[in-house]
Design a protein around this motif. Structure first.
Motif, short mmCIF file in Angstrom:
data_model
loop_
_atom_site.label_atom_id
_atom_site.label_comp_id
_atom_site.label_asym_id
_atom_site.label_seq_id
_atom_site.Cartn_x
_atom_site.Cartn_y
_atom_site.Cartn_z
N CYS A 50 3.90 9.52 5.30
CA CYS A 50 4.02 9.59 3.84
C CYS A 50 3.27 8.47 3.12
O CYS A 50 3.11 8.52 1.90
N LEU A 51 2.80 7.46 3.83
CA LEU A 51 2.29 6.26 3.17
C LEU A 51 1.06 6.50 2.31
O LEU A 51 0.97 5.93 1.22
N ASP A 52 0.14 7.35 2.74
CA ASP A 52 -1.04 7.63 1.91
C ASP A 52 -0.64 8.30 0.60
O ASP A 52 -1.11 7.91 -0.48
N GLU A 53 0.21 9.28 0.68
CA GLU A 53 0.67 9.96 -0.54
C GLU A 53 1.46 9.00 -1.42
O GLU A 53 1.31 9.00 -2.65
N ALA A 54 2.28 8.17 -0.81
CA ALA A 54 3.05 7.19 -1.58
C ALA A 54 2.12 6.23 -2.32
O ALA A 54 2.35 5.92 -3.49
N GLU A 55 1.05 5.78 -1.66
CA GLU A 55 0.08 4.89 -2.31
C GLU A 55 -0.57 5.58 -3.50
O GLU A 55 -0.78 4.96 -4.55
N GLU A 56 -0.89 6.86 -3.37
CA GLU A 56 -1.48 7.61 -4.48
C GLU A 56 -0.51 7.69 -5.66
O GLU A 56 -0.92 7.53 -6.81
N ILE A 57 0.74 7.93 -5.37
CA ILE A 57 1.76 8.01 -6.42
C ILE A 57 1.90 6.66 -7.11
O ILE A 57 1.99 6.59 -8.34
N LEU A 58 1.90 5.58 -6.34
CA LEU A 58 2.00 4.25 -6.93
C LEU A 58 0.82 3.99 -7.85
O LEU A 58 0.98 3.47 -8.96
N PHE A 59 -0.37 4.36 -7.40
CA PHE A 59 -1.57 4.18 -8.21
C PHE A 59 -1.46 4.96 -9.51
O PHE A 59 -1.73 4.44 -10.59
N GLU A 60 -1.05 6.22 -9.41
CA GLU A 60 -0.90 7.06 -10.61
C GLU A 60 0.11 6.46 -11.58
O GLU A 60 -0.11 6.44 -12.78
N GLU A 61 1.24 6.01 -11.04
CA GLU A 61 2.30 5.49 -11.89
C GLU A 61 1.89 4.19 -12.56
O GLU A 61 2.26 3.93 -13.70
#
Length: 85
Positions: A50-61
């Motif tokens: 999940c870490l890549d997707e989580a990093e993308e979400i953090l970037f978006e947020e």
């Protein structure tokens, strides 16, 4: 009144039962990478898928905040990512 969106139901991390809305909320409270945000939630990455997707979400947020500091670069990147989806 609480607004219900798809983010309320989508799990980013199955191992730790972390929903996207939980991750976004924690991203606003805590800086750092996905592992640090997971720690803010009292969790640790298990399998790591999940870490890549989580990093993308953090970037978006965080993009609106970053955009204000960097003349809109991060905000523009976030909007491009959303339009490509």
């Amino acid at each position: 009144m609480r607004v219900v969106t798809w983010e309320n139901f989508v799990y980013t991390c199955i191992c730790n039962a972390i929903r996207e809305c939980d991750l976004r909320r924690a991203a606003r409270r805590c800086g750092g990478d996905a592992e640090q945000v997971y720690a803010e939630l009292g969790k640790r990455p298990q399998c790591g898928h999940c870490l890549d997707e989580a990093e993308e979400i953090l970037f978006e947020e965080r993009a609106p905040t970053l955009g204000a500091m960097s003349s809109g670069y991060a905000t523009g990147q976030s909007q491009l990512a959303r339009s490509a989806s």
